[in-house]
Design a protein around this motif. Sequence first.
Motif, mmCIF file in Angstrom:
data_model
loop_
_atom_site.group_PDB
_atom_site.id
_atom_site.type_symbol
_atom_site.label_atom_id
_atom_site.label_comp_id
_atom_site.label_asym_id
_atom_site.label_seq_id
_atom_site.Cartn_x
_atom_site.Cartn_y
_atom_site.Cartn_z
ATOM 1 N N LYS A 1 0.830 -1.203 0.000
ATOM 2 C CA LYS A 1 0.000 0.000 0.000
ATOM 3 C C LYS A 1 0.865 1.255 0.000
ATOM 4 C CE LYS A 1 -3.899 -2.129 2.475
ATOM 5 N NZ LYS A 1 -4.891 -2.069 1.401
ATOM 6 N N PHE A 2 0.390 2.264 -0.719
ATOM 7 C CA PHE A 2 1.059 3.558 -0.759
ATOM 8 C C PHE A 2 0.034 4.667 -0.549
ATOM 9 C CE2 PHE A 2 3.499 0.866 -3.833
ATOM 10 C CZ PHE A 2 4.609 0.662 -3.026
ATOM 11 N N GLU A 3 0.544 5.836 -0.198
ATOM 12 C CA GLU A 3 -0.334 6.964 0.103
ATOM 13 C C GLU A 3 -0.811 7.656 -1.172
ATOM 14 O OE1 GLU A 3 -0.106 11.346 2.300
ATOM 15 O OE2 GLU A 3 1.450 9.860 2.644
ATOM 16 N N VAL A 4 -2.103 7.995 -1.205
ATOM 17 C CA VAL A 4 -2.668 8.772 -2.303
ATOM 18 C C VAL A 4 -2.300 10.246 -2.093
ATOM 19 C CG1 VAL A 4 -4.781 9.541 -3.453
ATOM 20 C CG2 VAL A 4 -4.603 7.188 -2.591
ATOM 21 N N VAL A 5 -1.613 10.837 -3.079
ATOM 22 C CA VAL A 5 -1.235 12.252 -2.970
ATOM 23 C C VAL A 5 -1.989 13.131 -3.968
ATOM 24 C CG1 VAL A 5 1.033 11.799 -1.987
ATOM 25 C CG2 VAL A 5 0.772 11.911 -4.473
ATOM 26 N N ASP A 6 -2.669 12.493 -4.944
ATOM 27 C CA ASP A 6 -3.453 13.264 -5.911
ATOM 28 C C ASP A 6 -4.381 12.307 -6.639
ATOM 29 O OD1 ASP A 6 -4.317 15.472 -7.361
ATOM 30 O OD2 ASP A 6 -2.797 15.223 -8.930
ATOM 31 N N LYS A 7 -5.484 12.831 -7.163
ATOM 32 C CA LYS A 7 -6.337 12.022 -8.026
ATOM 33 C C LYS A 7 -7.005 12.926 -9.050
ATOM 34 C CE LYS A 7 -10.490 11.913 -5.096
ATOM 35 N NZ LYS A 7 -11.453 11.023 -4.417
ATOM 36 N N LYS A 8 -7.156 12.378 -10.260
ATOM 37 C CA LYS A 8 -7.777 13.110 -11.358
ATOM 38 C C LYS A 8 -9.004 12.337 -11.818
ATOM 39 C CE LYS A 8 -3.293 14.804 -12.996
ATOM 40 N NZ LYS A 8 -2.274 14.681 -14.061
ATOM 41 N N PHE A 9 -10.156 12.984 -11.778
ATOM 42 C CA PHE A 9 -11.391 12.364 -12.243
ATOM 43 C C PHE A 9 -11.533 12.622 -13.730
ATOM 44 C CE2 PHE A 9 -16.095 12.693 -12.895
ATOM 45 C CZ PHE A 9 -16.358 11.335 -12.769
ATOM 46 N N ARG A 10 -11.643 11.555 -14.534
ATOM 47 C CA ARG A 10 -11.726 11.673 -15.990
ATOM 48 C C ARG A 10 -13.045 11.141 -16.533
ATOM 49 N NH1 ARG A 10 -6.352 12.258 -17.894
ATOM 50 N NH2 ARG A 10 -5.445 13.856 -16.563
ATOM 51 N N GLY A 11 -14.095 11.164 -15.700
ATOM 52 C CA GLY A 11 -15.399 10.684 -16.154
ATOM 53 C C GLY A 11 -15.511 9.191 -16.002
ATOM 54 N N THR A 12 -15.016 8.432 -16.982
ATOM 55 C CA THR A 12 -15.105 6.969 -16.927
ATOM 56 C C THR A 12 -14.047 6.363 -16.012
ATOM 57 O OG1 THR A 12 -13.697 6.785 -18.879
ATOM 58 C CG2 THR A 12 -16.080 6.797 -19.236
ATOM 59 N N ASN A 13 -13.047 7.131 -15.633
ATOM 60 C CA ASN A 13 -11.983 6.591 -14.800
ATOM 61 C C ASN A 13 -11.375 7.670 -13.917
ATOM 62 O OD1 ASN A 13 -9.400 7.731 -16.179
ATOM 63 N ND2 ASN A 13 -10.576 6.866 -17.876
ATOM 64 N N LEU A 14 -10.608 7.215 -12.966
ATOM 65 C CA LEU A 14 -9.792 8.100 -12.144
ATOM 66 C C LEU A 14 -8.342 7.681 -12.300
ATOM 67 C CD1 LEU A 14 -12.423 7.319 -9.926
ATOM 68 C CD2 LEU A 14 -11.478 9.468 -9.103
ATOM 69 N N ILE A 15 -7.443 8.637 -12.218
ATOM 70 C CA ILE A 15 -6.021 8.321 -12.161
ATOM 71 C C ILE A 15 -5.503 8.816 -10.814
ATOM 72 C CG2 ILE A 15 -3.733 8.697 -13.153
ATOM 73 C CD1 ILE A 15 -5.050 8.937 -15.870
ATOM 74 N N TYR A 16 -5.137 7.857 -9.971
ATOM 75 C CA TYR A 16 -4.570 8.168 -8.662
ATOM 76 C C TYR A 16 -3.064 8.317 -8.796
ATOM 77 C CZ TYR A 16 -8.952 6.819 -6.380
ATOM 78 O OH TYR A 16 -10.263 6.746 -5.964
ATOM 79 N N THR A 17 -2.498 9.246 -8.044
ATOM 80 C CA THR A 17 -1.054 9.353 -7.928
ATOM 81 C C THR A 17 -0.671 8.882 -6.524
ATOM 82 O OG1 THR A 17 -0.970 11.227 -9.449
ATOM 83 C CG2 THR A 17 0.955 10.867 -8.043
ATOM 84 N N LEU A 18 0.196 7.866 -6.463
ATOM 85 C CA LEU A 18 0.619 7.286 -5.191
ATOM 86 C C LEU A 18 2.068 7.649 -4.919
ATOM 87 C CD1 LEU A 18 -0.766 3.657 -5.725
ATOM 88 C CD2 LEU A 18 -2.014 5.708 -4.987
ATOM 89 N N GLN A 19 2.376 7.924 -3.664
ATOM 90 C CA GLN A 19 3.769 8.217 -3.297
ATOM 91 C C GLN A 19 4.325 7.059 -2.484
ATOM 92 O OE1 GLN A 19 5.289 12.206 -2.704
ATOM 93 N NE2 GLN A 19 5.835 11.634 -0.610
ATOM 94 N N THR A 20 5.523 6.592 -2.891
ATOM 95 C CA THR A 20 6.179 5.472 -2.225
ATOM 96 C C THR A 20 7.125 5.993 -1.146
ATOM 97 O OG1 THR A 20 8.126 5.412 -3.658
ATOM 98 C CG2 THR A 20 6.134 4.296 -4.475
ATOM 99 N N PRO A 21 7.629 5.108 -0.287
ATOM 100 C CA PRO A 21 8.577 5.544 0.754
ATOM 101 C C PRO A 21 9.812 6.258 0.194
ATOM 102 C CG PRO A 21 7.761 3.367 1.275
ATOM 103 C CD PRO A 21 7.231 3.700 -0.094
ATOM 104 N N SER A 22 10.231 5.892 -1.028
ATOM 105 C CA SER A 22 11.406 6.551 -1.630
ATOM 106 C C SER A 22 11.011 7.781 -2.442
ATOM 107 C CB SER A 22 12.180 5.571 -2.503
ATOM 108 O OG SER A 22 11.413 5.192 -3.635
ATOM 109 N N THR A 23 9.760 8.240 -2.280
ATOM 110 C CA THR A 23 9.190 9.449 -2.901
ATOM 111 C C THR A 23 8.947 9.310 -4.405
ATOM 112 O OG1 THR A 23 11.256 10.654 -3.357
ATOM 113 C CG2 THR A 23 10.283 10.917 -1.135
ATOM 114 N N LEU A 24 8.924 8.083 -4.932
ATOM 115 C CA LEU A 24 8.444 7.895 -6.300
ATOM 116 C C LEU A 24 6.958 8.236 -6.337
ATOM 117 C CD1 LEU A 24 9.979 4.428 -7.271
ATOM 118 C CD2 LEU A 24 10.753 6.682 -8.034
#
Length: 357
Positions: free
Chosen positions: A300-323
Amino acid sequence: MAHYFEFNNVSYSKNNEHILTNVSFIIPRQGDTVSILGPSGIGKTTILKCISGVRKIDQGTILLKNKILHDAHTYIDPEERNIALSFQDNALFPHYTVEENIRFGIQKSLFCSKNKNGPLKYSMEDLLELFFVPELKNKYPHEISTGQAQRVGLVRSIIHNPDLLLLDEPFANLDQNLKDKTQKNLKEILKSTGITTILVTHDKYEAFYLSDYCGILLQGGIVQFDSPYNIHHIPNSKEVVEFFNRGVLIPVEVVSDDTLFNKDLGEIKGKLVKKYEKGEQVNLLIQPEDLEHDDSSTLKFEVVDKKFRGTNLIYTLQTPSTLQLPVFVHSHHEHLHAEQEKFGIKQPIFIDHLVCF
């Protein structure tokens, strides 16, 4: 076997500035559609102008149906090339009605000595209906919108029934709903008539939908020419990845022919597009559809952003090494995540194409 169209090592400069440098691409078969994608000001429209003959190239060869249009010794005048153009800043004749503008295209076809294709299977009325402008026949260019003028110009170019159709951002001034309908009808027209087409666009989804092949124009040259599927899933350079701006590169170690390792994600399996030595450090492309969401996963990683695109969402996850990793999720997924929540990634991780640089 000779290709239907060839643009070989073409260079073009203006005012001592190199616009195109040794640019090459081909259209294998009659009826194919090729899209040229690239940032603004890179030379996409210049390619169309060189093909049409309104710009004279510095070097290289342009061939159509195995005939030289332009090289060091030959130059065919634009009106004798049987090529039709529809540019973004469409130049309809201001003193002609829409119908008269289109009939000019028909007359041009009849009187062009190089046009042996005969009349198009679609009438003017058919095309006006298919491009949603049937009511404009008796109007003058100053009485219609920019988007309508573009579609009238498109009708005028298509009805010429050319050996090659050149389209420069043909849907730039349309809203998304009308654009989708017009693209669908254009695709049907091109495939049913066998008109070979080169399309210049900024819109990769438009290019992927309409085209058999796509060329990516960067820094004055075609850096990748391939099918839409391969352009999207198997980009051949970091420059192409950066142009599409749809994924991230993460550091990995090559473990075997089908396995990579990242300290945050662990083992990643799939087919390596290129061969690397065991232990080699490379960067792996992660696109939003590559990682799968799994609420029950222990990874599991932390959600730092999400974009709603109607039919889908794109989540941005941050890893322990800040990827920061993009992950695609269908918008009807039963559990939508808020920022700062933990988000599970399905294991084991498998990605069809492991694209590394």
